[in-house]
Design an enzyme around this catalytic site. Structure first.
Site, mmCIF file in Angstrom:
data_model
loop_
_atom_site.group_PDB
_atom_site.id
_atom_site.type_symbol
_atom_site.label_atom_id
_atom_site.label_comp_id
_atom_site.label_asym_id
_atom_site.label_seq_id
_atom_site.Cartn_x
_atom_site.Cartn_y
_atom_site.Cartn_z
ATOM 1 N N GLU A 8 -126.053 77.344 -40.232
ATOM 2 C CA GLU A 8 -127.286 76.614 -40.504
ATOM 3 C C GLU A 8 -126.832 75.182 -40.805
ATOM 4 O O GLU A 8 -126.312 74.916 -41.898
ATOM 5 C CB GLU A 8 -128.041 77.198 -41.686
ATOM 6 C CG GLU A 8 -129.344 76.468 -41.963
ATOM 7 C CD GLU A 8 -130.028 76.913 -43.249
ATOM 8 O OE1 GLU A 8 -131.268 76.933 -43.283
ATOM 9 O OE2 GLU A 8 -129.316 77.217 -44.227
ATOM 10 N N ASP A 50 -125.589 80.251 -44.499
ATOM 11 C CA ASP A 50 -126.658 79.485 -45.121
ATOM 12 C C ASP A 50 -126.137 78.123 -45.577
ATOM 13 O O ASP A 50 -125.039 78.025 -46.151
ATOM 14 C CB ASP A 50 -127.191 80.279 -46.318
ATOM 15 C CG ASP A 50 -128.319 79.585 -47.040
ATOM 16 O OD1 ASP A 50 -129.381 79.405 -46.435
ATOM 17 O OD2 ASP A 50 -128.115 79.220 -48.220
#
Length: 708
Positions: free
Chosen positions: A384, A347
């Protein structure tokens, strides 16, 4: 609660590494890092919150350590750190706060009293620490035994064969009728045969779990009485989240059992990891763990001692800190070696490439440490590639071993099918995004292609809403992105208008088929194959209710979408040319034709003016399958049929001329998005050089005879 100090002589020296709590030599060895602490106590907590404190007098390499005899697995514990409380320098040690071990393998309890968890008295930047004892109001660590259920043999699915299915452990089975109520929403629920069978029949190869690290609600949610459903608020990077265990205290064993069930079915387990911030929030947040040991060793601070925030979550872990690099790599190795995980989705991964909050560097200490690790380098590593700042948007800029969520792919495909883009960018996305990845020694499968994810509209909502409807989140619809690139097709939200509903469903099939037939690694969200809606909410992070849970009710619409998804996923799996591991480069194949040709509706190749025509809505993609570059597991090159993919985003039908006999005598339709399940209207072979009519807003895939 009573405190019963114990003589230092009962604590043996032990060793500094590995960090955490480890049963050995008739007791448990505790080790925790802090270079600024003046004293560290390990506190053993009984069922009545009685506390025994043992001072760790040994300090080696900045690690406080000691072995406490007689301690056994199952013991709850925490640390109290005596040291400087100097907010102006970023240091916030406070022995009144009992701290979770950053390396705890299990974490029990939750924060029940926000006021007691605060490390400051009145002003988070003031000089006075809180004197309120947090014991009884905050989570505690738990000593665990090593080992557990066997996690099975890792499938090691080649990336070019991978289809990723993003799901939430609780939401996926919370309403599943075939899963016993006691197991719904748990790791064991995910391991249930009915669930695994759905995954197998669907054809996915890898499940990507939303965060399963132990997490705690952020201060802002606690104050509003809300809950972080997604889990992007980590408290511990080693402990599986206890809320997903069917039996409290058995989360480690149940997680391993779930992994074993997936592995037995040939399915990989990828976990979404959040090494960019923690649940402690900004300086006004609680002191639960990291902040209390040595805040400046974990979090970004400026020269004035103020916390920096490039995540939008109140704090940012400093990827340039040796303490953080060690924490992250130790955590990743634990999850892959001890818990059986096959890969990781990082993330806000751009923060990991911005040591001390500076400019992004693909060769940063953190990213290099992960990629070169002999264990982690064998895992699927998915970034990401953005954070909360403009500097952090780095799609295409990670290093050779990293795959990336391709946000550019998402935007281009959405724009094409809603009639807002031509074919130039679309062609790049269909063929593997070489413009983004070829220059960094990567393969097309390192482009993780997606049209939607957990963060945003579901597939159904993407074709049903022009704007977000997040009122239920309690933020006056201010949260969530406004850049949805969605289209409601004439009516906002649910409607009984048959024409609108039919068009929406076809557009959803267009988007899904484009995703599965593009070169690269496809990822889609659990429930999209069941026509799931969130009522237009594009940021349901705090809704632990049917809004976010997968609905398993069988309807005509859900069964049709499921049949379509299965068809196109299995079509991809059976067709090496549609999932090539090398970029198209115009090479001549054994047939004498190039590996890839772009076609106009009249059957001729696109020229320069066509590529720059913003009004062009039709594109033909010829893929020569005689040399697909795909290989068997033992390295043999696979041959395949050649394919003609026709995409038409215009509202009106268009006549298309098929390639001439140089490309084959006939073409057989194999996928047609104008039908509910994708079955062609007719499987009659079409003659080379003939004309066909593509319906408005439709996709058609045709197969040419195999050539030896």
């Amino acid at each position: 609660m009573a405190t019963h100090p114990t003589s230092d002589s009962q604590v043996l020296a032990g060793r500094p590494f590995p960090l955490g709590a480890h049963p050995e030599a008739g007791g448990v060895r505790f080790a925790v890092a802090s270079t600024v602490a003046e004293r560290v106590e390990v506190c053993l907590i009984d069922d009545d919150l009685g506390e025994r404190r043992f001072e760790l007098t040994e300090r080696t390499f900045g690690v406080w350590h000691g072995l406490v005899p007689g301690v056994t697995p199952g013991q709850r514990y925490g640390f109290r750190v005596h040291g400087p409380y100097e907010p102006k320098t970023g240091l916030r040690c406070n022995p009144h706060q009992i701290l979770v071990d950053p390396y705890a393998r299990r974490i029990s309890g939750s924060m029940t009293d926000m006021a007691a968890a605060l490390g400051y008295a009145d002003d988070p930047e003031g000089p006075e620490p809180s004197t309120v004892d947090s014991l009884g109001s905050v989570p505690l660590s738990v000593v665990t035994s090593p080992g557990g259920p066997d996690t099975g043999v890792k499938p090691e699915v080649p990336f070019e064969e991978t289809v990723i299915y993003e799901l939430h452990v609780k939401g996926f089975t919370e309403q599943h009728p075939d899963v016993p109520e006691s197991l719904r929403g748990t790791y064991l629920g995910l391991a249930h045969p009915a669930v695994v069978d759905h995954l197998i029949r669907l054809g996915v190869t890898s499940v990507e779990l939303l965060p399963v690290h132990a997490f705690s609600d952020e201060p802002s949610l606690v104050r509003d009485g809300r809950h972080n459903y997604w889990g992007y608020s980590p408290l511990g990077y080693f402990a599986p989240h206890a809320g997903y265990a069917s039996e409290p205290g058995h989360e480690v064993e149940e997680f391993r059992t779930m992994v074993a069930a997936m592995h037995a079915a040939g399915i990989e387990v990828i976990v979404d990891v959040v090494y960019n911030h923690t649940c402690e929030g900004g300086p006004d947040g609680p002191t639960l763990s990291f902040r209390g040991y040595e805040a400046t060793a974990y979090y970004l601070h400026d020269d004035d001692g103020h916390m920096a925030d490039i995540t939008g979550c109140g704090n940012t872990l400093d990827a340039g800190s040796p303490t953080v690099v060690r924490l992250v790599t130790d955590s990743l190795r634990y999850w892959t070696t001890e818990l059986g995980v096959d890969g990781f989705r990082f993330d806000l991964a751009s923060t990991l490439g911005r040591p001390h909050g500076g400019a992004f560097d693909m060769h940063s200490t953190m990213l290099t440490a992960i990629a070169q690790d002999p264990v982690l380098s064998r895992c699927k590593l998915i970034a990401e590639p953005w954070d909360a700042t403009g500097e952090g948007y780095k799609v295409g800029y990670f290093g050779a071993q990293w795959a990336e969520w391709n946000g550019i792919y998402r935007d281009v495909v959405r724009d094409f099918w809603r009639g807002e883009a031509g074919v130039d960018d679309l062609a790049s996305r269909l063929s593997g995004s070489a413009d983004l990845y070829d220059h960094t020694l990567r393969r097309p499968w390192q482009s993780i292609n997606f049209v939607n994810a957990h963060d945003g509209f579901t597939l159904r909502d993407l074709v049903s809403y022009d704007g977000k409807h997040n009122e239920a989140n309690g933020e006056d619809n201010r949260d969530g992105t406004d850049d949805n690139r969605s289209w409601n097709h004439g009516v906002e939200g649910e409607t009984d208008d048959t024409e609108v509903v039919t068009l929406r469903q076809r557009q959803a099939r267009n988007l899904f088929a484009t995703l599965m037939l593009s070169t690269g690694t496809p990822m889609f969200v659990a429930g999209d194959e069941r026509w799931r809606t969130q009522g237009g909410n594009n940021n349901a992070y705090c809704l632990d209710d049917p809004t976010s849970w997968v609905d398993w009710t069988a309807t005509d619409e859900s069964e049709a979408m499921l049949a379509f998804a299965r068809r196109v996923i299995h079509l991809r799996a059976d067709s090496p040319a549609l999932r090539q591991p090398e970029f198209f480069d115009g090479r001549t194949t054994p047939t004498g034709r190039p590996d890839l040709i772009w076609l106009r509706p009249d059957g001729s190749e696109l020229d320069e003016s066509d590529w720059h025509d913003p009004e062009r809505r039709t594109l033909g993609m010829w893929i020569d399958g005689s040399n697909s570059q795909s290989r068997t597991r033992d390295g043999q090159i696979l041959t395949d049929h050649s394919w003609l993919l026709l995409l038409h985003a215009g509202a009106e039908p268009v006549e298309v001329t098929l390639p001439d006999r140089e490309f084959g005598e006939t073409f057989k339709p194999v996928l047609d998005t104008t039908t509910p399940d994708g079955a062609p209207v007719s499987d009659e072979r079409l003659a080379a050089g003939g004309s066909i009519t593509l319906a408005g807003r439709s996709l058609l895939l045709l197969k040419a005879p195999r050539e030896q």
